[in-house]
Scaffold this motif. Structure first.
Motif, PDB file in Angstrom:
ATOM      1  N   GLY B  22     -18.577 -15.954 -45.094  1.00 19.28           N
ATOM      2  CA  GLY B  22     -17.879 -16.954 -45.422  1.00 19.28           C
ATOM      3  C   GLY B  22     -17.850 -16.572 -43.759  1.00 19.28           C
ATOM      4  N   ASP B  23     -16.327 -16.673 -44.278  1.00 16.58           N
ATOM      5  CA  ASP B  23     -15.496 -16.364 -42.674  1.00 16.58           C
ATOM      6  C   ASP B  23     -15.567 -14.727 -42.455  1.00 16.58           C
ATOM      7  OD1 ASP B  23     -15.017 -19.146 -42.214  1.00 16.58           O
ATOM      8  OD2 ASP B  23     -12.667 -18.638 -42.799  1.00 16.58           O
ATOM      9  N   GLN B  58     -23.391  -7.015 -49.231  1.00 14.53           N
ATOM     10  CA  GLN B  58     -23.135  -7.330 -51.297  1.00 14.53           C
ATOM     11  C   GLN B  58     -23.285  -9.083 -51.803  1.00 14.53           C
ATOM     12  OE1 GLN B  58     -21.429  -3.151 -52.773  1.00 14.53           O
ATOM     13  NE2 GLN B  58     -23.414  -3.601 -54.036  1.00 14.53           N
ATOM     14  N   ARG B  59     -22.172  -9.111 -50.841  1.00 15.09           N
ATOM     15  CA  ARG B  59     -21.445 -10.734 -51.058  1.00 15.09           C
ATOM     16  C   ARG B  59     -22.802 -11.687 -50.822  1.00 15.09           C
ATOM     17  NH1 ARG B  59     -16.353  -8.695 -49.342  1.00 15.09           N
ATOM     18  NH2 ARG B  59     -16.526 -10.439 -47.564  1.00 15.09           N
ATOM     19  N   SER B  60     -23.336 -11.573 -49.227  1.00  5.67           N
ATOM     20  CA  SER B  60     -23.919 -12.937 -48.795  1.00  5.67           C
ATOM     21  C   SER B  60     -25.799 -12.586 -49.652  1.00  5.67           C
ATOM     22  CB  SER B  60     -23.803 -12.547 -47.516  1.00  5.67           C
ATOM     23  OG  SER B  60     -24.181 -11.644 -46.918  1.00  5.67           O
ATOM     24  N   GLY B  61     -25.759 -11.638 -49.771  1.00  2.00           N
ATOM     25  CA  GLY B  61     -27.455 -11.175 -50.023  1.00  2.00           C
ATOM     26  C   GLY B  61     -28.062 -11.395 -48.662  1.00  2.00           C
ATOM     27  N   LEU B  62     -27.136 -11.049 -47.686  1.00  7.12           N
ATOM     28  CA  LEU B  62     -28.497 -11.348 -46.317  1.00  7.12           C
ATOM     29  C   LEU B  62     -27.323  -9.853 -45.266  1.00  7.12           C
ATOM     30  CD1 LEU B  62     -27.971 -14.633 -45.351  1.00  7.12           C
ATOM     31  CD2 LEU B  62     -29.519 -14.087 -46.025  1.00  7.12           C
ATOM     32  N   PHE B  63     -28.593  -9.639 -44.463  1.00 12.70           N
ATOM     33  CA  PHE B  63     -28.424  -8.305 -43.574  1.00 12.70           C
ATOM     34  C   PHE B  63     -30.092  -8.942 -42.315  1.00 12.70           C
ATOM     35  CE2 PHE B  63     -31.361  -6.095 -45.702  1.00 12.70           C
ATOM     36  CZ  PHE B  63     -31.951  -4.829 -45.281  1.00 12.70           C
ATOM     37  N   THR B  64     -28.648  -8.309 -40.916  1.00 10.16           N
ATOM     38  CA  THR B  64     -29.717  -9.183 -39.955  1.00 10.16           C
ATOM     39  C   THR B  64     -29.859  -7.155 -39.260  1.00 10.16           C
ATOM     40  OG1 THR B  64     -29.532 -10.825 -39.734  1.00 10.16           O
ATOM     41  CG2 THR B  64     -30.487  -9.984 -37.779  1.00 10.16           C
ATOM     42  N   GLY B  65     -30.413  -6.573 -38.386  1.00 16.72           N
ATOM     43  CA  GLY B  65     -31.413  -5.838 -37.683  1.00 16.72           C
ATOM     44  C   GLY B  65     -31.367  -5.447 -36.928  1.00 16.72           C
ATOM     45  N   PRO B 104     -24.544 -13.596 -37.308  1.00 19.65           N
ATOM     46  CA  PRO B 104     -24.707 -13.307 -36.027  1.00 19.65           C
ATOM     47  C   PRO B 104     -25.104 -12.191 -35.755  1.00 19.65           C
ATOM     48  CG  PRO B 104     -22.397 -12.873 -36.828  1.00 19.65           C
ATOM     49  CD  PRO B 104     -23.181 -13.437 -37.780  1.00 19.65           C
ATOM     50  N   TYR B 105     -25.827 -11.639 -34.278  1.00 17.50           N
ATOM     51  CA  TYR B 105     -26.170 -10.697 -33.810  1.00 17.50           C
ATOM     52  C   TYR B 105     -26.009 -10.160 -32.696  1.00 17.50           C
ATOM     53  CZ  TYR B 105     -29.654 -13.611 -32.893  1.00 17.50           C
ATOM     54  OH  TYR B 105     -31.002 -13.690 -32.532  1.00 17.50           O
ATOM     55  N   VAL B 106     -25.708  -9.000 -31.715  1.00 16.25           N
ATOM     56  CA  VAL B 106     -25.543  -9.140 -30.793  1.00 16.25           C
ATOM     57  C   VAL B 106     -27.145  -8.639 -30.403  1.00 16.25           C
ATOM     58  CG1 VAL B 106     -25.665  -6.796 -29.208  1.00 16.25           C
ATOM     59  CG2 VAL B 106     -24.028  -6.841 -31.121  1.00 16.25           C
ATOM     60  N   ALA B 107     -26.957  -9.892 -28.885  1.00 19.44           N
ATOM     61  CA  ALA B 107     -28.327 -10.512 -28.311  1.00 19.44           C
ATOM     62  C   ALA B 107     -28.441  -9.702 -27.081  1.00 19.44           C
ATOM     63  CB  ALA B 107     -28.361 -11.730 -28.252  1.00 19.44           C
ATOM     64  N   GLU B 108     -27.761  -8.447 -26.651  1.00 21.30           N
ATOM     65  CA  GLU B 108     -27.431  -7.913 -25.720  1.00 21.30           C
ATOM     66  C   GLU B 108     -28.250  -6.498 -25.694  1.00 21.30           C
ATOM     67  OE1 GLU B 108     -24.407  -6.914 -23.248  1.00 21.30           O
ATOM     68  OE2 GLU B 108     -22.947  -8.114 -24.459  1.00 21.30           O
ATOM     69  N   GLN B 109     -28.823  -6.126 -24.671  1.00 13.83           N
ATOM     70  CA  GLN B 109     -28.812  -4.871 -25.143  1.00 13.83           C
ATOM     71  C   GLN B 109     -29.892  -4.087 -26.221  1.00 13.83           C
ATOM     72  OE1 GLN B 109     -25.136  -2.006 -23.536  1.00 13.83           O
ATOM     73  NE2 GLN B 109     -23.666  -3.947 -23.572  1.00 13.83           N
ATOM     74  N   THR B 110     -30.357  -4.986 -26.989  1.00 17.58           N
ATOM     75  CA  THR B 110     -30.741  -4.957 -27.833  1.00 17.58           C
ATOM     76  C   THR B 110     -32.503  -5.027 -27.803  1.00 17.58           C
ATOM     77  OG1 THR B 110     -30.549  -7.184 -28.689  1.00 17.58           O
ATOM     78  CG2 THR B 110     -29.401  -4.893 -29.654  1.00 17.58           C
TER      79      THR B 110
END
Lengths: 211, 211
Positions: B22-23, B58-65, B104-110
């Motif tokens: 959510g937020d 844990q709440r969203s069941g999602l992660f982005t590395g 959201p994920y950091v799209a620079e320096q990655t």
């Protein structure tokens, strides 16, 4: 969309993980050994179910990981990566020691040793993830550890078929591939008396790249 | 006997892992992201329970590395390693994007992005190990990835207190340590107008090493 090349940007070390259950001794190369907590010190390692090592760890509840030195030879990596513990004495050709749990580990060309007791197991489909509590750990050398990137880039190492999930990018343009173990010789010509440094097969088992 | 210095011989990359429920948006630095199977592609990551990120995953069941580039700055690493998502907008200062799941994920320096759905969770005591199935993965750059060894040796990076299990060896003899974030300045003298590159504190928050 899953771009498998994205996974080339992950960084790993290169390790041998071994176990013993009575007379059954097994070991294999992995890149998935990882410290996951500090208090208490716990590590995880994912081992392919087809590897004898996974079965021996399941029976004994013990595994011992060693971190390879950057200078480790392809003979050592190949012995643990391209042969099965079923039909090959992986430990025979190298200097080994036994930890407090009676698990043998390779004590040469390695920089650290971690002896673990399995406290949890997660079924990952093709692999089993073992969660281990570290019982003892020691430095074996002050050399640099071997990274997976170094293994692939500098040593032209190929990925043992069952040892890892990583598929190296084909950076070699001209050369020959061993059809037995996958080793790649980067060269214009293949000497008739060439012996594969990993699996000891002769030149007759090599095919030209792209051929 | 557990010699903690043995763990300096493990090799890791350096990653940011983020999630959204959510937020609630959270992210932190980790060195424990790892691919564990190839078919299907699955990854694991250990996140400290005290990090907001663990709770949001844990709440969203999602992660982005995302894998950091070797050239990634201390500002980025510091923002995600030395601040809490509770009281600091970690994403605000950097170019970000959203993946297919709205994370959201950091799209620079990655250099690469991996978006995962949690399929299993293992309680590791201080940390939670999330097992994720990769839904999408892409390369973000062809730069070299940042390794943990590079971060410590070349960038004099310190370990975020909750982000990792690794404790860097004190290789710096003369210098000053930021009492707020732990950043170490290797220098004979501390300029009066020095600003900590990580947490933006002034010279008055620094103490001499060994002092």
């Amino acid at each position: 969309m899953i771009d498998l090349k994205a996974f080339f940007h992950m960084s790993y070390g290169l390790y041998l993980v071994s176990s013993r259950d009575g007379d059954a001794v097994a070991g294999c190369t992995v890149n998935t050994l990882s410290q996951v907590t500090a208090e208490p010190v716990r590590m995880t390692v994912a081992v392919n179910k087809d590897n004898v090592t996974a079965q021996v760890i399941q029976r004994s509840g013990l595994f011992t990981g060693v971190a390879l030195a950057q200078s480790a030879g392809m003979e050592l990596i190949g012995a643990f990566g391209f042969h099965s513990s079923r039909d090959y004495d992986k430990f025979g050709a190298f200097r080994t020691a036994e930890d407090e749990n009676g698990v043998p580990y390779v004590a040469e060309q390695t920089v650290a040793r971690f002896s673990c007791k399995v406290i949890d197991e997660v079924d990952l489909g093709t692999h089993i993830l073992f969660v281990g509590e570290v019982l003892s750990a020691e430095r074996l050398s002050d050399e640099e550890p071997m990274t997976y990137a170094y293994y692939h880039k500098v040593k032209n190492g190929v990925t043992p078929p069952k040892a890892s999930t990583y598929q190296p990018e084909a950076g070699v343009k001209k050369g020959f591939r061993c059809t037995v173990c996958g080793y790649i010789l980067e060269a214009d010509t293949l000497p008739a008396d060439f012996i594969c440094p990993i699996c000891r097969q002769g030149a007759d088992k090599f095919v030209p790249l792209g051929g």
